[in-house]
Scaffold this motif. Structure first.
Motif, PDB file in Angstrom:
ATOM      1  N   LEU A 240       0.819  -1.215   0.000  1.00  0.00           N
ATOM      2  CA  LEU A 240       0.000   0.000   0.000  1.00  0.00           C
ATOM      3  C   LEU A 240       0.854   1.266   0.000  1.00  0.00           C
ATOM      4  N   THR A 243       2.386   1.641  -3.800  1.00  0.00           N
ATOM      5  CA  THR A 243       1.562   1.798  -5.007  1.00  0.00           C
ATOM      6  C   THR A 243       0.697   3.051  -4.928  1.00  0.00           C
ATOM      7  N   GLN A 244       0.459   3.608  -6.117  1.00  0.00           N
ATOM      8  CA  GLN A 244      -0.433   4.768  -6.247  1.00  0.00           C
ATOM      9  C   GLN A 244      -1.673   4.416  -7.043  1.00  0.00           C
ATOM     10  N   ASN A 245      -1.727   3.152  -7.500  1.00  0.00           N
ATOM     11  CA  ASN A 245      -2.865   2.689  -8.297  1.00  0.00           C
ATOM     12  C   ASN A 245      -4.039   2.425  -7.352  1.00  0.00           C
ATOM     13  N   GLU A 246      -5.186   3.076  -7.639  1.00  0.00           N
ATOM     14  CA  GLU A 246      -6.338   2.967  -6.761  1.00  0.00           C
ATOM     15  C   GLU A 246      -6.911   1.567  -6.755  1.00  0.00           C
ATOM     16  N   GLN A 247      -6.920   0.913  -7.926  1.00  0.00           N
ATOM     17  CA  GLN A 247      -7.458  -0.448  -7.997  1.00  0.00           C
ATOM     18  C   GLN A 247      -6.602  -1.422  -7.176  1.00  0.00           C
ATOM     19  N   ARG A 249      -4.738  -0.583  -4.629  1.00  0.00           N
ATOM     20  CA  ARG A 249      -4.909  -0.263  -3.212  1.00  0.00           C
ATOM     21  C   ARG A 249      -6.170  -0.921  -2.635  1.00  0.00           C
ATOM     22  N   VAL A 250      -7.266  -0.904  -3.437  1.00  0.00           N
ATOM     23  CA  VAL A 250      -8.504  -1.579  -3.008  1.00  0.00           C
ATOM     24  C   VAL A 250      -8.254  -3.071  -2.845  1.00  0.00           C
ATOM     25  N   LYS A 251      -7.513  -3.652  -3.789  1.00  0.00           N
ATOM     26  CA  LYS A 251      -7.217  -5.080  -3.738  1.00  0.00           C
ATOM     27  C   LYS A 251      -6.383  -5.418  -2.501  1.00  0.00           C
TER      28      LYS A 251
END
Length: 434
Positions: A240, A243-247, A249-251
Protein backbone atom coordinates in the motif's frame (compact mmCIF):
# COMPACT_ATOMS: atom_id res chain seq x y z
CA UNK A 1 5.07 -35.40 57.28
CA UNK A 2 7.68 -37.10 59.43
CA UNK A 3 6.66 -34.98 62.41
CA UNK A 4 3.00 -35.89 61.82
CA UNK A 5 3.70 -39.62 61.79
CA UNK A 6 6.03 -39.45 64.80
CA UNK A 7 3.54 -37.44 66.84
CA UNK A 8 0.72 -39.82 65.84
CA UNK A 9 2.64 -42.89 67.03
CA UNK A 10 3.89 -41.20 70.19
CA UNK A 11 0.43 -39.93 71.15
CA UNK A 12 -1.13 -43.38 70.67
CA UNK A 13 1.61 -45.16 72.64
CA UNK A 14 1.73 -42.57 75.41
CA UNK A 15 -2.05 -42.56 75.75
CA UNK A 16 -2.29 -46.34 76.01
CA UNK A 17 0.67 -46.71 78.35
CA UNK A 18 -0.30 -43.79 80.57
CA UNK A 19 -3.94 -44.75 80.81
CA UNK A 20 -3.15 -48.41 81.45
CA UNK A 21 -0.61 -47.62 84.15
CA UNK A 22 -2.94 -45.16 85.83
CA UNK A 23 -5.82 -47.65 85.93
CA UNK A 24 -3.58 -50.45 87.25
CA UNK A 25 -2.08 -48.28 89.97
CA UNK A 26 -5.47 -47.00 91.03
CA UNK A 27 -6.85 -50.54 91.28
CA UNK A 28 -3.80 -51.72 93.25
CA UNK A 29 -4.04 -48.72 95.55
CA UNK A 30 -7.71 -49.42 96.17
CA UNK A 31 -6.99 -53.06 97.07
CA UNK A 32 -4.06 -52.12 99.31
CA UNK A 33 -6.07 -49.44 101.09
CA UNK A 34 -8.84 -51.93 101.79
CA UNK A 35 -6.45 -54.48 103.35
CA UNK A 36 -4.64 -51.82 105.38
CA UNK A 37 -7.92 -50.38 106.63
CA UNK A 38 -9.04 -53.84 107.80
CA UNK A 39 -5.81 -54.41 109.78
CA UNK A 40 -5.94 -50.94 111.32
CA UNK A 41 -9.54 -51.35 112.43
CA UNK A 42 -8.77 -54.63 114.19
CA UNK A 43 -5.66 -53.16 115.88
CA UNK A 44 -7.72 -50.21 117.11
CA UNK A 45 -10.30 -52.55 118.58
CA UNK A 46 -7.57 -54.61 120.28
CA UNK A 47 -6.03 -51.44 121.72
CA UNK A 48 -9.35 -50.53 123.28
CA UNK A 49 -9.78 -54.04 124.71
CA UNK A 50 -6.18 -54.13 125.90
CA UNK A 51 -6.47 -50.81 127.74
CA UNK A 52 -9.60 -52.02 129.51
CA UNK A 53 -8.06 -55.38 130.43
CA UNK A 54 -4.84 -53.75 131.67
CA UNK A 55 -6.78 -51.57 134.12
CA UNK A 56 -8.86 -54.55 135.25
CA UNK A 57 -5.92 -56.97 135.68
CA UNK A 58 -3.84 -54.37 137.51
CA UNK A 59 -6.51 -53.87 140.14
CA UNK A 60 -7.97 -57.40 140.46
CA UNK A 61 -5.36 -60.09 140.03
CA UNK A 62 -7.55 -62.99 141.09
CA UNK A 63 -9.72 -62.96 137.99
CA UNK A 64 -6.97 -62.56 135.44
CA UNK A 65 -5.86 -66.19 135.08
CA UNK A 66 -9.36 -67.61 134.52
CA UNK A 67 -10.29 -64.80 132.13
CA UNK A 68 -7.11 -65.33 130.12
CA UNK A 69 -7.72 -69.09 129.82
CA UNK A 70 -11.29 -68.57 128.73
CA UNK A 71 -10.28 -65.79 126.25
CA UNK A 72 -7.53 -67.84 124.64
CA UNK A 73 -9.97 -70.73 124.04
CA UNK A 74 -12.39 -68.61 122.02
CA UNK A 75 -10.17 -66.01 120.22
CA UNK A 76 -7.25 -66.11 117.84
CA UNK A 77 -5.64 -63.18 119.66
CA UNK A 78 -3.84 -64.69 122.67
CA UNK A 79 -3.47 -63.01 126.07
CA UNK A 80 -0.61 -63.58 128.50
CA UNK A 81 0.82 -62.05 131.67
CA UNK A 82 4.56 -62.03 132.28
CA UNK A 83 6.71 -60.32 134.86
CA UNK A 84 8.52 -57.13 133.99
CA UNK A 85 11.86 -58.85 134.51
CA UNK A 86 11.10 -61.40 131.79
CA UNK A 87 10.12 -58.70 129.27
CA UNK A 88 13.38 -57.39 127.90
CA UNK A 89 13.36 -54.33 125.66
CA UNK A 90 15.96 -52.07 124.07
CA UNK A 91 16.63 -48.93 126.05
CA UNK A 92 14.81 -46.61 123.65
CA UNK A 93 11.65 -48.73 123.76
CA UNK A 94 11.98 -49.25 127.51
CA UNK A 95 11.94 -45.50 128.11
CA UNK A 96 8.81 -45.18 125.97
CA UNK A 97 7.18 -48.11 127.76
CA UNK A 98 7.95 -46.71 131.22
CA UNK A 99 5.84 -43.65 130.46
CA UNK A 100 2.77 -45.89 130.63
CA UNK A 101 1.96 -45.81 126.93
CA UNK A 102 1.07 -49.15 125.31
CA UNK A 103 3.73 -50.66 123.08
CA UNK A 104 3.00 -52.05 119.59
CA UNK A 105 5.57 -54.41 118.14
CA UNK A 106 5.55 -56.19 114.80
CA UNK A 107 7.46 -59.32 113.82
CA UNK A 108 7.23 -62.03 111.22
CA UNK A 109 4.67 -63.84 113.37
CA UNK A 110 2.36 -60.85 113.60
CA UNK A 111 1.58 -57.68 115.54
CA UNK A 112 1.64 -57.74 119.34
CA UNK A 113 0.33 -55.24 121.93
CA UNK A 114 1.98 -54.79 125.34
CA UNK A 115 0.58 -52.98 128.39
CA UNK A 116 2.48 -52.24 131.65
CA UNK A 117 0.66 -53.05 134.90
CA UNK A 118 2.44 -50.86 137.49
CA UNK A 119 0.65 -52.18 140.58
CA UNK A 120 1.36 -55.84 139.92
CA UNK A 121 4.71 -55.38 138.15
CA UNK A 122 3.54 -57.49 135.22
CA UNK A 123 3.13 -57.02 131.47
CA UNK A 124 -0.09 -57.80 129.58
CA UNK A 125 0.68 -59.21 126.13
CA UNK A 126 -1.83 -59.49 123.29
CA UNK A 127 -0.37 -61.58 120.44
CA UNK A 128 -2.05 -61.52 116.99
CA UNK A 129 -1.38 -63.02 113.59
CA UNK A 130 -2.14 -59.72 111.90
CA UNK A 131 0.46 -58.38 109.49
CA UNK A 132 0.72 -55.05 107.73
CA UNK A 133 0.07 -55.69 103.98
CA UNK A 134 3.45 -55.72 102.23
CA UNK A 135 4.22 -53.41 99.33
CA UNK A 136 4.36 -55.92 96.51
CA UNK A 137 6.65 -54.73 93.76
CA UNK A 138 5.28 -56.98 91.06
CA UNK A 139 2.20 -59.19 90.99
CA UNK A 140 0.64 -61.58 88.51
CA UNK A 141 -2.16 -59.09 87.84
CA UNK A 142 0.39 -56.52 86.78
CA UNK A 143 1.96 -59.07 84.44
CA UNK A 144 -1.42 -59.71 82.84
CA UNK A 145 -2.00 -55.97 82.59
CA UNK A 146 1.32 -55.47 80.81
CA UNK A 147 0.56 -58.31 78.40
CA UNK A 148 -2.88 -56.84 77.68
CA UNK A 149 -1.60 -53.36 76.90
CA UNK A 150 1.31 -54.66 74.83
CA UNK A 151 -1.25 -56.57 72.77
CA UNK A 152 -3.36 -53.43 72.36
CA UNK A 153 -0.28 -51.46 71.26
CA UNK A 154 0.66 -54.13 68.72
CA UNK A 155 -2.85 -54.17 67.26
CA UNK A 156 -2.89 -50.38 66.97
CA UNK A 157 0.54 -50.39 65.34
CA UNK A 158 -0.71 -52.94 62.82
CA UNK A 159 -3.61 -50.58 62.09
CA UNK A 160 -1.45 -47.47 61.88
CA UNK A 161 1.38 -48.95 59.78
CA UNK A 162 -0.62 -48.96 56.48
CA UNK A 163 -1.62 -45.35 57.13
CA UNK A 164 2.02 -44.44 57.73
CA UNK A 165 3.07 -46.14 54.48
CA UNK A 166 0.32 -44.35 52.56
CA UNK A 167 1.29 -40.99 54.03
CA UNK A 168 4.96 -41.62 53.18
CA UNK A 169 4.02 -42.56 49.61
CA UNK A 170 1.80 -39.48 49.31
CA UNK A 171 4.65 -37.30 50.57
CA UNK A 172 7.13 -38.78 48.07
CA UNK A 173 4.75 -38.44 45.11
CA UNK A 174 3.79 -34.85 45.93
CA UNK A 175 7.44 -33.92 46.38
CA UNK A 176 8.36 -35.49 43.02
CA UNK A 177 5.39 -33.80 41.35
CA UNK A 178 6.43 -30.47 42.81
CA UNK A 179 9.94 -30.99 41.42
CA UNK A 180 8.53 -31.23 37.89
CA UNK A 181 7.87 -34.96 37.42
CA UNK A 182 4.32 -34.41 36.16
CA UNK A 183 3.77 -38.08 35.35
CA UNK A 184 3.80 -39.04 39.03
CA UNK A 185 0.54 -40.59 40.22
CA UNK A 186 -0.56 -42.47 43.34
CA UNK A 187 -1.69 -46.05 42.97
CA UNK A 188 -5.01 -46.06 44.83
CA UNK A 189 -5.87 -49.19 46.79
CA UNK A 190 -9.40 -50.18 47.77
CA UNK A 191 -8.26 -50.68 51.37
CA UNK A 192 -6.48 -47.33 51.63
CA UNK A 193 -7.45 -45.14 54.58
CA UNK A 194 -6.85 -41.98 52.55
CA UNK A 195 -8.18 -43.15 49.17
CA UNK A 196 -10.30 -40.00 48.75
CA UNK A 197 -7.19 -37.81 49.20
CA UNK A 198 -5.22 -39.96 46.76
CA UNK A 199 -7.99 -39.82 44.15
CA UNK A 200 -8.27 -36.05 44.49
CA UNK A 201 -4.51 -35.69 44.15
CA UNK A 202 -4.51 -37.76 40.96
CA UNK A 203 -7.34 -35.64 39.55
CA UNK A 204 -5.49 -32.47 40.45
CA UNK A 205 -2.31 -33.81 38.84
CA UNK A 206 -4.24 -34.74 35.66
CA UNK A 207 -5.77 -31.25 35.47
CA UNK A 208 -2.40 -29.56 35.99
CA UNK A 209 -0.69 -31.73 33.40
CA UNK A 210 -3.53 -31.20 30.93
CA UNK A 211 -3.38 -27.45 31.51
CA UNK A 212 0.38 -27.35 30.95
CA UNK A 213 0.08 -29.51 27.82
CA UNK A 214 -2.63 -27.21 26.49
CA UNK A 215 -0.49 -24.18 27.19
CA UNK A 216 2.43 -25.71 25.32
CA UNK A 217 0.22 -26.60 22.36
CA UNK A 218 -1.45 -23.21 22.36
CA UNK A 219 1.79 -21.28 22.57
CA UNK A 220 3.46 -23.25 19.78
CA UNK A 221 0.39 -23.39 17.56
CA UNK A 222 -0.59 -19.76 18.04
CA UNK A 223 2.90 -18.57 17.22
CA UNK A 224 2.84 -20.72 14.07
CA UNK A 225 -0.67 -19.76 12.92
CA UNK A 226 -0.17 -16.06 13.60
CA UNK A 227 3.06 -15.80 11.65
CA UNK A 228 1.36 -16.20 8.26
CA UNK A 229 -1.37 -13.51 8.60
CA UNK A 230 1.10 -11.16 10.30
CA UNK A 231 3.54 -11.58 7.44
CA UNK A 232 0.74 -10.99 4.95
CA UNK A 233 -0.29 -7.84 6.79
CA UNK A 234 3.25 -6.56 6.69
CA UNK A 235 3.57 -7.25 2.96
CA UNK A 236 0.16 -5.70 2.31
CA UNK A 237 1.02 -2.52 4.22
CA UNK A 238 4.33 -2.23 2.38
CA UNK A 239 2.52 -2.70 -0.94
CA UNK A 240 0.00 0.00 0.00
CA UNK A 241 2.82 2.42 0.76
CA UNK A 242 4.52 1.79 -2.57
CA UNK A 243 1.56 1.80 -5.01
CA UNK A 244 -0.43 4.77 -6.25
CA UNK A 245 -2.86 2.69 -8.30
CA UNK A 246 -6.34 2.97 -6.76
CA UNK A 247 -7.46 -0.45 -8.00
CA UNK A 248 -4.39 -2.13 -6.47
CA UNK A 249 -4.91 -0.26 -3.21
CA UNK A 250 -8.50 -1.58 -3.01
CA UNK A 251 -7.22 -5.08 -3.74
CA UNK A 252 -4.54 -4.81 -1.03
CA UNK A 253 -7.09 -3.46 1.46
CA UNK A 254 -9.30 -6.48 0.81
CA UNK A 255 -6.39 -8.85 1.44
CA UNK A 256 -5.49 -7.04 4.66
CA UNK A 257 -9.12 -7.32 5.83
CA UNK A 258 -9.11 -11.04 5.11
CA UNK A 259 -5.91 -11.47 7.10
CA UNK A 260 -7.41 -9.47 9.98
CA UNK A 261 -10.53 -11.66 9.83
CA UNK A 262 -8.29 -14.73 10.00
CA UNK A 263 -6.49 -13.39 13.06
CA UNK A 264 -9.76 -12.41 14.72
CA UNK A 265 -11.21 -15.85 14.07
CA UNK A 266 -8.10 -17.44 15.63
CA UNK A 267 -8.37 -15.24 18.74
CA UNK A 268 -12.09 -16.03 19.13
CA UNK A 269 -11.35 -19.73 18.80
CA UNK A 270 -8.63 -19.52 21.42
CA UNK A 271 -10.89 -17.67 23.83
CA UNK A 272 -13.67 -20.21 23.31
CA UNK A 273 -11.32 -23.10 24.04
CA UNK A 274 -9.75 -21.37 27.04
CA UNK A 275 -13.23 -20.76 28.48
CA UNK A 276 -13.98 -24.47 28.44
CA UNK A 277 -12.39 -25.20 31.81
CA UNK A 278 -14.23 -27.24 34.39
CA UNK A 279 -14.22 -24.31 36.81
CA UNK A 280 -15.83 -22.04 34.21
CA UNK A 281 -18.53 -24.44 33.04
CA UNK A 282 -21.79 -24.09 34.94
CA UNK A 283 -24.18 -26.28 32.98
CA UNK A 284 -27.89 -25.50 32.91
CA UNK A 285 -29.28 -29.01 32.56
CA UNK A 286 -32.63 -29.24 30.85
CA UNK A 287 -34.72 -32.07 29.39
CA UNK A 288 -34.41 -32.07 25.58
CA UNK A 289 -36.32 -34.20 23.10
CA UNK A 290 -33.33 -35.00 20.92
CA UNK A 291 -35.05 -35.81 17.60
CA UNK A 292 -36.90 -32.51 17.31
CA UNK A 293 -33.96 -30.53 18.70
CA UNK A 294 -31.49 -31.92 16.14
CA UNK A 295 -34.02 -31.47 13.35
CA UNK A 296 -34.10 -27.73 14.13
CA UNK A 297 -30.27 -27.66 14.07
CA UNK A 298 -30.24 -29.18 10.58
CA UNK A 299 -32.80 -26.66 9.32
CA UNK A 300 -30.47 -23.79 10.21
CA UNK A 301 -27.36 -25.53 8.82
CA UNK A 302 -27.90 -25.03 5.09
CA UNK A 303 -25.04 -25.38 2.60
CA UNK A 304 -25.56 -25.05 -1.18
CA UNK A 305 -23.02 -27.77 -2.08
CA UNK A 306 -23.73 -30.27 0.72
CA UNK A 307 -26.82 -32.36 1.44
CA UNK A 308 -27.40 -32.86 5.17
CA UNK A 309 -29.89 -35.64 6.02
CA UNK A 310 -31.26 -36.18 9.51
CA UNK A 311 -32.20 -39.74 10.56
CA UNK A 312 -33.89 -39.72 13.96
CA UNK A 313 -34.68 -42.56 16.32
CA UNK A 314 -37.99 -44.35 15.86
CA UNK A 315 -39.23 -43.10 19.27
CA UNK A 316 -38.88 -39.75 21.02
CA UNK A 317 -35.84 -39.74 23.32
CA UNK A 318 -35.14 -37.26 26.10
CA UNK A 319 -31.71 -36.40 27.49
CA UNK A 320 -30.74 -34.02 30.29
CA UNK A 321 -28.03 -31.66 29.11
CA UNK A 322 -27.15 -28.01 28.56
CA UNK A 323 -28.52 -26.94 25.15
CA UNK A 324 -25.84 -24.27 24.72
CA UNK A 325 -22.90 -26.64 25.06
CA UNK A 326 -24.61 -29.43 23.14
CA UNK A 327 -25.24 -26.93 20.33
CA UNK A 328 -21.53 -26.06 20.30
CA UNK A 329 -20.65 -29.74 19.98
CA UNK A 330 -23.12 -30.55 17.21
CA UNK A 331 -22.39 -27.35 15.21
CA UNK A 332 -18.64 -28.03 15.34
CA UNK A 333 -19.16 -31.60 14.14
CA UNK A 334 -21.44 -30.45 11.30
CA UNK A 335 -18.99 -27.67 10.38
CA UNK A 336 -16.14 -30.21 10.14
CA UNK A 337 -18.32 -32.54 8.08
CA UNK A 338 -19.23 -29.71 5.66
CA UNK A 339 -15.55 -28.78 5.32
CA UNK A 340 -14.24 -32.30 4.62
CA UNK A 341 -17.16 -34.05 2.88
CA UNK A 342 -17.73 -34.24 -0.88
CA UNK A 343 -21.52 -33.95 -1.11
CA UNK A 344 -23.49 -35.85 1.59
CA UNK A 345 -23.71 -35.72 5.39
CA UNK A 346 -25.82 -37.85 7.74
CA UNK A 347 -26.87 -36.76 11.24
CA UNK A 348 -28.29 -39.83 13.00
CA UNK A 349 -29.63 -40.82 16.43
CA UNK A 350 -29.00 -44.47 17.33
CA UNK A 351 -29.85 -46.41 20.51
CA UNK A 352 -28.12 -49.69 21.40
CA UNK A 353 -26.98 -51.63 24.48
CA UNK A 354 -24.20 -49.08 25.21
CA UNK A 355 -26.57 -46.11 25.25
CA UNK A 356 -27.60 -43.33 22.90
CA UNK A 357 -25.39 -42.15 20.03
CA UNK A 358 -25.45 -39.01 17.91
CA UNK A 359 -23.49 -39.82 14.71
CA UNK A 360 -22.26 -37.28 12.16
CA UNK A 361 -21.08 -39.13 9.04
CA UNK A 362 -19.72 -37.78 5.76
CA UNK A 363 -18.44 -39.08 2.42
CA UNK A 364 -15.00 -37.49 2.68
CA UNK A 365 -11.57 -39.12 3.04
CA UNK A 366 -12.12 -39.93 6.71
CA UNK A 367 -9.70 -39.93 9.64
CA UNK A 368 -6.95 -42.52 9.93
CA UNK A 369 -6.97 -44.72 13.03
CA UNK A 370 -3.52 -43.59 14.13
CA UNK A 371 -4.66 -39.96 13.93
CA UNK A 372 -7.91 -40.41 15.89
CA UNK A 373 -6.32 -39.64 19.28
CA UNK A 374 -4.25 -36.75 17.91
CA UNK A 375 -6.87 -34.70 16.10
CA UNK A 376 -8.79 -34.07 19.34
CA UNK A 377 -5.84 -32.01 20.62
CA UNK A 378 -5.75 -28.23 20.01
CA UNK A 379 -4.25 -27.12 16.69
CA UNK A 380 -3.61 -30.69 15.57
CA UNK A 381 -4.92 -31.45 12.08
CA UNK A 382 -5.09 -34.70 10.16
CA UNK A 383 -3.19 -35.31 6.99
CA UNK A 384 -6.36 -35.03 4.88
CA UNK A 385 -7.12 -31.56 6.25
CA UNK A 386 -3.88 -29.77 5.40
CA UNK A 387 -5.33 -27.79 2.53
CA UNK A 388 -8.62 -26.87 4.23
CA UNK A 389 -9.44 -23.76 6.20
CA UNK A 390 -9.61 -23.81 9.99
CA UNK A 391 -7.26 -23.99 12.93
CA UNK A 392 -7.65 -27.58 14.09
CA UNK A 393 -9.74 -26.59 17.13
CA UNK A 394 -13.20 -27.97 16.30
CA UNK A 395 -12.75 -31.50 17.62
CA UNK A 396 -10.69 -30.22 20.55
CA UNK A 397 -13.60 -28.02 21.63
CA UNK A 398 -16.09 -30.89 21.21
CA UNK A 399 -13.86 -33.23 23.21
CA UNK A 400 -13.30 -30.67 25.99
CA UNK A 401 -17.06 -30.09 26.39
CA UNK A 402 -17.70 -33.83 26.33
CA UNK A 403 -15.26 -34.42 29.21
CA UNK A 404 -17.24 -32.17 31.54
CA UNK A 405 -20.77 -32.71 30.18
CA UNK A 406 -20.78 -36.50 30.07
CA UNK A 407 -21.06 -36.75 26.27
CA UNK A 408 -17.64 -38.12 25.22
CA UNK A 409 -16.38 -37.91 21.65
CA UNK A 410 -15.75 -41.05 19.57
CA UNK A 411 -14.11 -41.14 16.12
CA UNK A 412 -14.54 -43.96 13.61
CA UNK A 413 -15.40 -44.81 9.99
CA UNK A 414 -18.73 -44.46 8.29
CA UNK A 415 -19.97 -47.77 6.89
CA UNK A 416 -22.70 -45.97 4.93
CA UNK A 417 -20.91 -43.03 3.29
CA UNK A 418 -17.32 -44.28 3.53
CA UNK A 419 -15.87 -41.21 5.22
CA UNK A 420 -15.51 -40.22 8.87
CA UNK A 421 -18.04 -40.93 11.59
CA UNK A 422 -17.74 -38.67 14.63
CA UNK A 423 -20.11 -39.48 17.50
CA UNK A 424 -21.35 -38.21 20.83
CA UNK A 425 -22.23 -40.87 23.41
CA UNK A 426 -24.94 -40.45 26.09
CA UNK A 427 -25.29 -43.18 28.71
CA UNK A 428 -28.49 -41.89 30.31
CA UNK A 429 -31.65 -41.08 28.38
CA UNK A 430 -35.38 -41.73 28.44
CA UNK A 431 -37.53 -43.18 25.71
CA UNK A 432 -41.04 -41.80 25.33
CA UNK A 433 -43.99 -43.57 23.87
CA UNK A 434 -45.41 -42.04 20.71
Amino acid sequence: MRMLMSSLVLVVLATIAGLGWSISEFAALQNQDTATANVNSRIAALKLVGSTLAISFDSETGLSDSFIRNWNKHNTEQLSLVSSAEFGLPRSLQLQFDTGAPLLLESNEGISLHYRLPNTGKILNISTNLLTPPEVMFTLNELYTIIFYVGVVMILLLWISPLIRQLVNLSKVTEAFGMGELGQRIKVSKTSYISSIEIQFNRMADCIQELLDDNKLLSSAVSHDLKTPIARLRFGIEALEETQNEQLRVKYFQRINRDLDTMEDLVVTLLSYAHLEQANIQPDLQPIELNSWLRDIVKHCVHPERQIDFIGFTKPVVIYTDPKYLSMQVNNLLSNAVRFSRSRIFLMVIVDEAGLWVHVEDDGKGIDDEEAMQVIKPFVRGQHSRGNAGHGMGLAIVNRIGQWMGSPLCIGHSTILGGARVSLHFKSFTEKSD
